[in-house]
Write a protein that holds these residues in place. Structure first.
Motif, short mmCIF file in Angstrom:
data_model
loop_
_atom_site.label_atom_id
_atom_site.label_comp_id
_atom_site.label_asym_id
_atom_site.label_seq_id
_atom_site.Cartn_x
_atom_site.Cartn_y
_atom_site.Cartn_z
N ARG A 4 44.43 35.74 51.60
CA ARG A 4 45.09 35.40 50.34
C ARG A 4 46.33 36.27 50.13
NH1 ARG A 4 40.29 35.66 46.14
NH2 ARG A 4 39.59 37.24 47.60
N SER A 28 48.54 26.88 51.85
CA SER A 28 47.11 27.07 52.07
C SER A 28 46.87 27.68 53.44
CB SER A 28 46.35 25.74 51.95
OG SER A 28 46.63 24.90 53.06
N TRP A 36 41.96 28.46 51.47
CA TRP A 36 42.50 29.04 50.23
C TRP A 36 43.78 28.30 49.93
CZ3 TRP A 36 39.67 32.17 47.40
CH2 TRP A 36 38.68 32.94 48.01
N PHE A 52 44.34 32.53 44.19
CA PHE A 52 44.15 31.43 45.13
C PHE A 52 42.76 30.83 44.97
CE2 PHE A 52 47.97 33.14 46.74
CZ PHE A 52 48.59 32.11 47.44
N ALA A 54 39.50 28.69 46.39
CA ALA A 54 38.74 28.35 47.59
C ALA A 54 38.30 26.89 47.53
CB ALA A 54 37.52 29.26 47.72
#
Length: 185
Positions: A4, A28, A36, A52, A54
């Protein structure tokens, strides 16, 4: 694995270098059976790694994930080599492809990396319903594509490579734009 922290840094670079405005685009990275992704409405100037979202690759994206989360998931599902996806609004690349024609770079690096960049036309009023399938299908055979009037999608086996494709395409488009302004083309 893409962290991230790395996603945040690259997303901020997209803003810093003019590939996105403060709240556009998304990014992503794959993390095993999940990814993420930037949250919906993310501001690159204030986003932090903890923001971010998931998403499991086999599931629907959770609330709060980017509006393009389904598109990213479709790319990962169809292209198992993809480890990162960068979506930007590169102004020169978008402007030069408003006619809907595929972009053919004129410069050496552009030709070396992608002799042709597919341009996909998705009507704006059905973008969220149709773009994921169309973009994912094209990105099986190409590292990058442009959705006409909208933006650029690039994938890479690393985040750095997806970012490189994005930057290289915009430089090729900028070079073509300048050549046209100079009357060379």
């Amino acid at each position: 694995m893409v962290t991230r922290h790395d996603l945040n840094k690259y997303y901020q670079w997209l803003r810093q270098y003019g590939y996105n405005d403060s709240h556009s685009g998304n990014i992503s990275g794959r993390d095993g059976a999940a990814m993420w992704i930037t949250p919906t409405g993310a501001c690159a100037d204030t986003l932090e790694p903890k923001d971010f979202v998931a998403c499991r690759l086999a599931d629907q994206p959770p609330e709060g994930a980017s509006g393009d989360a389904n598109l990213h998931l479709a790319i990962y599902r169809q292209n198992h080599k993809a480890q990162a996806i960068v979506h930007s609004h590169c102004p020169h690349a978008v402007a030069l492809t408003l006619n809907g024609e595929d972009f053919v770079p004129l410069d050496f690096e552009g030709q070396l990396y992608f002799p042709v960049v597919p341009v996909i036309t998705v009507p704006y009023d059905v973008y969220f319903e149709q773009a994921a399938e169309q973009v994912a299908k094209v990105l099986v055979d190409h590292p990058i594509c442009i959705v006409r009037g909208h933006g650029v999608y690039a994938w890479g086996e690393t985040l750095n490579l997806a970012y490189k494709w994005t930057c290289s395409l915009e430089m090729s488009a900028k070079t073509a734009f300048i050549a046209r302004q100079a009357g060379i083309l």
